[in-house]
Write a protein that holds these residues in place. Structure first.
Motif, PDB file in Angstrom:
ATOM      1  N   VAL A  31      84.688  37.917  37.755  1.00  0.00           N
ATOM      2  CA  VAL A  31      85.725  37.340  38.616  1.00  0.00           C
ATOM      3  C   VAL A  31      86.192  38.352  39.662  1.00  0.00           C
ATOM      4  N   VAL A  32      86.543  39.553  39.238  1.00  0.00           N
ATOM      5  CA  VAL A  32      87.091  40.546  40.172  1.00  0.00           C
ATOM      6  C   VAL A  32      86.056  40.968  41.205  1.00  0.00           C
ATOM      7  N   PHE A  33      84.848  41.317  40.760  1.00  0.00           N
ATOM      8  CA  PHE A  33      83.834  41.739  41.717  1.00  0.00           C
ATOM      9  C   PHE A  33      83.424  40.585  42.628  1.00  0.00           C
ATOM     10  N   PHE A  38      83.245  38.535  47.959  1.00  0.00           N
ATOM     11  CA  PHE A  38      83.217  37.392  48.871  1.00  0.00           C
ATOM     12  C   PHE A  38      84.438  37.310  49.784  1.00  0.00           C
ATOM     13  N   ASN A  39      85.389  38.210  49.593  1.00  0.00           N
ATOM     14  CA  ASN A  39      86.566  38.220  50.476  1.00  0.00           C
ATOM     15  C   ASN A  39      86.658  39.497  51.308  1.00  0.00           C
ATOM     16  N   LEU A  40      85.628  40.317  51.269  1.00  0.00           N
ATOM     17  CA  LEU A  40      85.625  41.528  52.088  1.00  0.00           C
ATOM     18  C   LEU A  40      85.486  41.161  53.567  1.00  0.00           C
ATOM     19  N   PRO A  41      86.295  41.785  54.396  1.00  0.00           N
ATOM     20  CA  PRO A  41      86.062  41.556  55.828  1.00  0.00           C
ATOM     21  C   PRO A  41      84.764  42.265  56.226  1.00  0.00           C
ATOM     22  N   GLN A  42      83.906  41.556  56.900  1.00  0.00           N
ATOM     23  CA  GLN A  42      82.616  42.140  57.259  1.00  0.00           C
ATOM     24  C   GLN A  42      82.628  42.628  58.693  1.00  0.00           C
ATOM     25  N   GLY A  43      81.856  43.693  58.906  1.00  0.00           N
ATOM     26  CA  GLY A  43      81.777  44.283  60.242  1.00  0.00           C
ATOM     27  C   GLY A  43      83.038  45.076  60.538  1.00  0.00           C
ATOM     28  N   GLY A  44      83.309  45.286  61.794  1.00  0.00           N
ATOM     29  CA  GLY A  44      84.520  45.997  62.199  1.00  0.00           C
ATOM     30  C   GLY A  44      84.548  47.418  61.677  1.00  0.00           C
ATOM     31  N   THR A  49      78.640  44.700  55.153  1.00  0.00           N
ATOM     32  CA  THR A  49      77.739  43.627  55.572  1.00  0.00           C
ATOM     33  C   THR A  49      77.598  42.638  54.422  1.00  0.00           C
ATOM     34  N   ALA A  50      76.908  41.556  54.682  1.00  0.00           N
ATOM     35  CA  ALA A  50      76.644  40.573  53.621  1.00  0.00           C
ATOM     36  C   ALA A  50      75.820  41.212  52.497  1.00  0.00           C
ATOM     37  N   VAL A  51      74.935  42.114  52.846  1.00  0.00           N
ATOM     38  CA  VAL A  51      74.130  42.818  51.836  1.00  0.00           C
ATOM     39  C   VAL A  51      75.032  43.673  50.952  1.00  0.00           C
ATOM     40  N   ASP A  52      75.999  44.360  51.560  1.00  0.00           N
ATOM     41  CA  ASP A  52      76.946  45.164  50.780  1.00  0.00           C
ATOM     42  C   ASP A  52      77.747  44.288  49.823  1.00  0.00           C
ATOM     43  N   ALA A  53      78.212  43.161  50.313  1.00  0.00           N
ATOM     44  CA  ALA A  53      78.986  42.242  49.477  1.00  0.00           C
ATOM     45  C   ALA A  53      78.125  41.718  48.334  1.00  0.00           C
TER      46      ALA A  53
END
Length: 155
Positions: A31-33, A38-44, A49-53
């Motif tokens: 649940v936590v991970f 899936f709620n990490l802001p990507q880029g910036g 990135t999506a791969v990191d998430a």
């Protein structure tokens, strides 16, 4: 013998406290991970990135798998022998291979003395379970004694 399978001499040995804590922690890891991944802001500025998430979520699943394996440890006695499922190793033993049972000192779990001079930890009987663990160790010792090790060197 009682009709209740849990009180049977051949009932499966399982830890209590460690098992439930591992199951709860496994669910929490997913649940936590999952929420974080899936709620990490990507880029910036963060550079995620999506791969990191995805990798973060897979790491949570890997942690849950290890915790599930810990929750699945057990020892299954039968009239023919004992199957021990520890964290990494499964082992089938005939009763004749077991010469003694130790549950003392500083060991966190029950230890079987084997005829080949090796020792095998039985993680299913954990000191953290206090009096329940003591009664389970006594039950294991009674099973070993009942099935009687016969030393082939003694005529």
């Amino acid at each position: 013998m009682s009709t209740n399978p849990a009180s049977s001499a051949y009932a499966v040995f399982r830890p209590r406290r460690g098992r439930w804590m591992a199951l709860i922690a496994a669910a929490a890891a997913v649940v936590v991970f999952g929420l974080v991944a899936f709620n990490l802001p990507q880029g910036g500025v963060t550079g995620w990135t999506a791969v990191d998430a995805g990798a973060l979520f897979v790491f949570g699943l890997a942690m849950a798998t290890i915790l599930w394996r810990f929750a699945a440890i057990k020892a299954v006695p039968t009239p023919d022998g004992l199957t021990v499922r520890n964290l990494l190793v499964n082992r089938d033993l005939a009763w004749e291979e077991i010469v003694g049972v130790q549950f003392g000192g500083g060991t966190p779990w029950l230890v079987l003395d084997l005829a080949d001079t090796e020792q095998l930890a039985v993680m299913a009987v954990q000191r953290a379970d206090a009096e329940f663990a003591v009664s389970e160790a006594e039950r294991m010792a009674a099973l070993v004694e009942a099935h009687g090790f016969q030393d082939p060197r003694v005529g």
